[in-house]
Write a protein that holds these residues in place. Structure first.
Motif, PDB file in Angstrom:
ATOM      1  N   ILE A 205       0.845  -1.192   0.000  1.00 35.94           N
ATOM      2  CA  ILE A 205       0.000   0.000   0.000  1.00 35.94           C
ATOM      3  C   ILE A 205       0.881   1.242   0.000  1.00 35.94           C
ATOM      4  N   ARG A 206       0.712   2.081  -1.020  1.00 34.28           N
ATOM      5  CA  ARG A 206       1.464   3.332  -1.108  1.00 34.28           C
ATOM      6  C   ARG A 206       0.755   4.436  -0.321  1.00 34.28           C
ATOM      7  N   ASN A 207      -0.556   4.535  -0.501  1.00 28.97           N
ATOM      8  CA  ASN A 207      -1.298   5.552   0.242  1.00 28.97           C
ATOM      9  C   ASN A 207      -2.782   5.209   0.274  1.00 28.97           C
ATOM     10  N   THR A 208      -3.486   5.863   1.170  1.00 32.31           N
ATOM     11  CA  THR A 208      -4.933   5.722   1.295  1.00 32.31           C
ATOM     12  C   THR A 208      -5.541   7.108   1.432  1.00 32.31           C
ATOM     13  N   ARG A 209      -6.782   7.231   1.047  1.00 32.43           N
ATOM     14  CA  ARG A 209      -7.457   8.517   1.233  1.00 32.43           C
ATOM     15  C   ARG A 209      -8.967   8.292   1.290  1.00 32.43           C
ATOM     16  N   VAL A 210      -9.654   9.268   1.852  1.00 33.01           N
ATOM     17  CA  VAL A 210     -11.112   9.237   1.972  1.00 33.01           C
ATOM     18  C   VAL A 210     -11.658  10.535   1.410  1.00 33.01           C
ATOM     19  N   HIS A 211     -12.696  10.445   0.597  1.00 33.08           N
ATOM     20  CA  HIS A 211     -13.297  11.631  -0.011  1.00 33.08           C
ATOM     21  C   HIS A 211     -14.798  11.610   0.254  1.00 33.08           C
ATOM     22  N   HIS A 212     -15.317  12.682   0.828  1.00 35.34           N
ATOM     23  CA  HIS A 212     -16.748  12.808   1.118  1.00 35.34           C
ATOM     24  C   HIS A 212     -17.394  13.740   0.098  1.00 35.34           C
ATOM     25  N   MET A 213     -18.518  13.310  -0.475  1.00 33.59           N
ATOM     26  CA  MET A 213     -19.242  14.132  -1.446  1.00 33.59           C
ATOM     27  C   MET A 213     -20.725  14.129  -1.094  1.00 33.59           C
ATOM     28  N   SER A 214     -21.417  15.172  -1.517  1.00 31.20           N
ATOM     29  CA  SER A 214     -22.867  15.255  -1.330  1.00 31.20           C
ATOM     30  C   SER A 214     -23.475  15.604  -2.680  1.00 31.20           C
ATOM     31  N   GLU A 215     -23.922  14.568  -3.405  1.00 29.69           N
ATOM     32  CA  GLU A 215     -24.388  14.772  -4.766  1.00 29.69           C
ATOM     33  C   GLU A 215     -25.887  15.051  -4.839  1.00 29.69           C
ATOM     34  N   ARG A 216     -26.657  14.482  -3.903  1.00 29.24           N
ATOM     35  CA  ARG A 216     -28.107  14.641  -3.919  1.00 29.24           C
ATOM     36  C   ARG A 216     -28.589  15.094  -2.549  1.00 29.24           C
ATOM     37  N   ALA A 217     -29.807  15.597  -2.533  1.00 28.46           N
ATOM     38  CA  ALA A 217     -30.344  16.144  -1.280  1.00 28.46           C
ATOM     39  C   ALA A 217     -30.523  15.082  -0.213  1.00 28.46           C
ATOM     40  N   ASN A 218     -30.782  13.827  -0.640  1.00 31.05           N
ATOM     41  CA  ASN A 218     -31.114  12.789   0.339  1.00 31.05           C
ATOM     42  C   ASN A 218     -30.002  11.765   0.548  1.00 31.05           C
ATOM     43  N   GLU A 219     -28.819  11.982  -0.048  1.00 35.38           N
ATOM     44  CA  GLU A 219     -27.760  10.993   0.137  1.00 35.38           C
ATOM     45  C   GLU A 219     -26.371  11.616   0.112  1.00 35.38           C
ATOM     46  N   ASN A 220     -25.457  10.955   0.804  1.00 36.16           N
ATOM     47  CA  ASN A 220     -24.037  11.309   0.796  1.00 36.16           C
ATOM     48  C   ASN A 220     -23.269  10.195   0.103  1.00 36.16           C
ATOM     49  N   THR A 221     -22.135  10.537  -0.467  1.00 39.27           N
ATOM     50  CA  THR A 221     -21.246   9.544  -1.068  1.00 39.27           C
ATOM     51  C   THR A 221     -19.899   9.609  -0.369  1.00 39.27           C
ATOM     52  N   TRP A 226      -7.476   3.129  -2.084  1.00 37.48           N
ATOM     53  CA  TRP A 226      -6.162   2.581  -1.744  1.00 37.48           C
ATOM     54  C   TRP A 226      -5.333   2.462  -3.014  1.00 37.48           C
ATOM     55  N   THR A 227      -4.063   2.848  -2.946  1.00 38.81           N
ATOM     56  CA  THR A 227      -3.129   2.694  -4.062  1.00 38.81           C
ATOM     57  C   THR A 227      -2.054   1.694  -3.667  1.00 38.81           C
ATOM     58  N   PHE A 228      -1.900   0.644  -4.472  1.00 46.59           N
ATOM     59  CA  PHE A 228      -0.882  -0.387  -4.244  1.00 46.59           C
ATOM     60  C   PHE A 228       0.177  -0.284  -5.353  1.00 46.59           C
ATOM     61  N   CYS A 229       1.437  -0.513  -5.002  1.00 51.59           N
ATOM     62  CA  CYS A 229       2.517  -0.440  -5.988  1.00 51.59           C
ATOM     63  C   CYS A 229       3.494  -1.597  -5.804  1.00 51.59           C
ATOM     64  N   ARG A 230       4.154  -1.962  -6.905  1.00 50.64           N
ATOM     65  CA  ARG A 230       5.267  -2.912  -6.832  1.00 50.64           C
ATOM     66  C   ARG A 230       6.222  -2.616  -7.988  1.00 50.64           C
TER      67      ARG A 230
END
Length: 237
Positions: A205-221, A226-230
């Motif tokens: 695993i090279r790195n990890t990240r979390v991204h929060h989005m709100s695309e619609r009025a009634n739901e979140n995304t 994860w990025t893996f390298c060799r």
């Protein structure tokens, strides 16, 4: 402050929202270079801003911050072989005033010998969550593996037949699985097995990240990535 309180403060996770990307790290990592902007920020030398969820907010490039944070963790600069945003990363290093990182960017050295390149696997878990249910309900989850390593994708298609009914998309460089609200536990199980399988193929695993989005009025995304390298040796045509 009592010594015990200080020890707790040093190990307690700190969550940052950098340009919409959420990262979790430790206070000691952020203070690795005391003379940097982050060192001063978390020493209390100037006011901080928090977002609606209580995360410390920094209005900078959230994608590039993963390289900044990894440097704080290891004191080593590790970039993908095909990385093309060095100038932008140099500006981020200058903003955060991390002198060792600035020095590394001004005096770059190749990560691998010229006959070695880096193979990359991207794994993402995208969940759509209902805003109005309590507890929060998962509406749908998509698990996607993206890589140019065809043997790895073929191995996944061959060894993960248990989840065939959830395999909704297979392309040249990508395999996707989709899970409904009643299959959330299966997505978690598949993700754990996939990560184990990828690492057994020599990837780390090279790195990890979390991204929060709100695309619609009634739901979140919420997207976990994860990025893996060799390293791999180039083959002459």
């Amino acid at each position: 402050m009592e010594n015990g309180d200080w020890g707790h403060r040093m190990t307690k996770p700190v969550t940052l929202n950098v340009g919409g990307h959420v990262y979790t790290t430790s206070l000691s990592t952020l203070q690795r270079y005391p003379d940097s902007m982050l060192g001063a920020m978390f020493r209390g030398d100037f006011p901080t801003t928090r977002d609606a969820q209580g995360n410390y907010f920094i209005d900078r490039d959230g994608t590039l911050f993963r390289y900044v944070l990894n440097f704080l963790r290891t004191s080593e600069l590790t970039l993908p072989v095909d990385f093309t945003e060095t100038d932008l990363l140099r500006k981020e290093a200058d903003f955060y005033q991390i002198e060792p990182l600035i020095h590394c960017l001004n005096d770059p050295k190749p990560l691998y010998p010229l006959d070695i390149f880096e193979q990359v696997v991207e794994l993402s878990s995208t969940r759509k969550l209902s805003k109005y249910s309590n507890p929060v309900a998962v509406i749908i989850t998509q698990l996607t593996i993206t890589t140019k390593v065809h043997a790895l994708l073929e191995g996944i298609c061959k060894n993960f037949t248990k989840w065939n009914k959830h395999m909704m998309d297979t392309r040249d460089f990508q395999v996707s699985f989709t899970f409904g609200p009643c299959d959330y536990h299966q997505e978690v199980s598949l993700r754990v097995h996939l990560m184990d399988y990828i690492m057994k193929q020599g990837f780390t695993i090279r790195n990890t990240r979390v991204h929060h989005m709100s695309e619609r009025a009634n739901e979140n995304t919420v997207e976990h990535h994860w990025t893996f390298c060799r390293p791999a040796r180039k083959v002459e045509d």
